[in-house]
Design an enzyme around this catalytic site. Sequence first.
Site, short mmCIF file in Angstrom:
data_model
loop_
_atom_site.label_atom_id
_atom_site.label_comp_id
_atom_site.label_asym_id
_atom_site.label_seq_id
_atom_site.Cartn_x
_atom_site.Cartn_y
_atom_site.Cartn_z
N ASP A 1 -3.85 2.44 -5.03
CA ASP A 1 -2.53 2.40 -4.36
C ASP A 1 -2.27 1.11 -3.60
O ASP A 1 -1.41 1.07 -2.73
CB ASP A 1 -2.37 3.61 -3.44
N GLU A 2 -2.99 0.06 -3.95
CA GLU A 2 -2.93 -1.13 -3.11
C GLU A 2 -3.04 -2.41 -3.94
O GLU A 2 -3.83 -2.47 -4.85
CB GLU A 2 -4.14 -1.03 -2.18
N ASP B 1 0.86 -1.18 0.00
CA ASP B 1 0.00 0.00 0.00
C ASP B 1 0.90 1.24 0.00
O ASP B 1 1.84 1.33 0.79
CB ASP B 1 -0.89 -0.02 1.26
N1 DCP Z 1 -8.87 8.38 -0.59
C1 DCP Z 1 -9.95 9.25 -0.76
N2 DCP Z 1 -10.94 9.31 0.18
C2 DCP Z 1 -10.87 8.53 1.29
C3 DCP Z 1 -9.79 7.63 1.47
C4 DCP Z 1 -8.80 7.60 0.51
O1 DCP Z 1 -10.01 9.96 -1.77
N3 DCP Z 1 -11.83 8.62 2.23
C5 DCP Z 1 -7.81 8.35 -1.61
C6 DCP Z 1 -6.67 9.26 -1.20
C7 DCP Z 1 -5.59 8.37 -0.73
C8 DCP Z 1 -5.84 7.09 -1.55
O2 DCP Z 1 -7.25 7.04 -1.76
O3 DCP Z 1 -4.30 8.89 -0.93
C9 DCP Z 1 -5.38 5.84 -0.84
O4 DCP Z 1 -6.08 5.69 0.38
P1 DCP Z 1 -5.44 5.05 1.66
O5 DCP Z 1 -6.53 4.66 2.55
O6 DCP Z 1 -4.45 3.98 1.25
O7 DCP Z 1 -4.68 6.25 2.39
P2 DCP Z 1 -3.35 7.01 2.05
O8 DCP Z 1 -2.55 6.31 0.99
O9 DCP Z 1 -3.64 8.44 1.76
O10 DCP Z 1 -2.57 6.96 3.43
P3 DCP Z 1 -1.86 5.74 4.15
O11 DCP Z 1 -0.40 6.10 4.24
O12 DCP Z 1 -2.48 5.67 5.50
O13 DCP Z 1 -2.10 4.51 3.33
CA CA Z 2 -2.20 4.11 1.04
CA CA Z 3 -4.97 2.00 0.14
#
Ligand code: DCP
Ligand code: CA
Ligand code: CA
Length: 343
Positions: free
Chosen positions: A107-108, A9
Amino acid sequence: MERIILHIDMDYFFAQIEERENPHFKGKPIVVGADPKGGKGRGVVSTCNYEARKYGIRSGMPISKAYWLCPDAIFLPVNIELYQKVSEKIMEIVKKYSPTYEIVSLDEAYLDLTDCKSFEKAKKVGEKLKREIFEKEKLTSTVGIGPNKTIAKMATEKAKPNGLLVIKPNQVKEFLEPLDIDDLPGIGPKTAEKLRAIGINKIKELKKLSKSKLKEMFGKVGERIWERARGIDEEPVESEEVIKSIGRQITFEKDTRNPRLIFGIFEKILKEVYQELVENNFFFRTITVICRYQNFETHTKSKTLKQPSQDFIVLKKEAKKLLLKFLLENKKPIRLIGLRVKI
Ligand code: DCP
Ligand code: CA
Ligand code: CA
């Protein structure tokens, strides 16, 4: 046979890409999402970097609250086209590491690394994958490795950011038991609340509930929860079945002809369909609007584009035109509206 599953991720994905594109932002709190409009903005935070998280800002939070928590943060709009392009490049790298891969979101992803034969070998693969992504895309990620998807994903969560954590089969029990119930995939806020109400906070405590009790409380999901609390998860890593169409429909609380209400709900449907489209990297050619009247009579209107598209503006424009035709052609109260796109 014992499997070896890797989960990867990307760290604070949208915000990390923005940092990469704007190096002078580095070290400052960055929030990606709706326009805060000096605290009056509507809409939500998509994500933020770890500096912004220190202020309590989180994904999904109203942007006005994020502004209130840290007005000096750098607020940026969601540049989804860019993030999609970066995602594609990352997934091209990920795919090379195993023929059995599953892309879960932008991203996963999961990889089945059973062929590595040992967790030590798999760890080396994980390190190499992280390194390659960093060298090519200048982005950090976190990797979790375990005997199944649930454990691998939970290992990733624990190792964030820029980490790598291996949980071998004989470590699963001690890894899981001290964790909070809401760390377990499948336990959302509502489920967690119900469990806390009966004094269950940790996975160790959750294991005291029988399978039938969990089933009684949460239905089929309850059985999954029982299994996951014990580190049991047989779900295979599989490339997503080819999605043929994406759609949403909403029934009004009361049948209506109010155009503001109808278009308001339709905006919501449009956004949800678009979100799913993006998550699945899905292109559409045919847009269909569904309209059901008071008497359950259901009609559809479609438009087929010359070329496949992923453009929100195109989707919105064409879908709204179709909806408008429904509203103009008769005056019957509407019970339900829906939208479906297919390739
Ligand atoms: N995303 C979004 N709205 C949300 C959750 C996520 O638009 N409620 C988008 C933005 C994030 C991407 O999806 O960058 C990936 O979500 P993740 O849950 O993997 O979170 P992040 O990558 O931002 O942070 P982390 O480092 O905790 O994985
Ligand atoms: Ca992420
Ligand atoms: Ca993710």
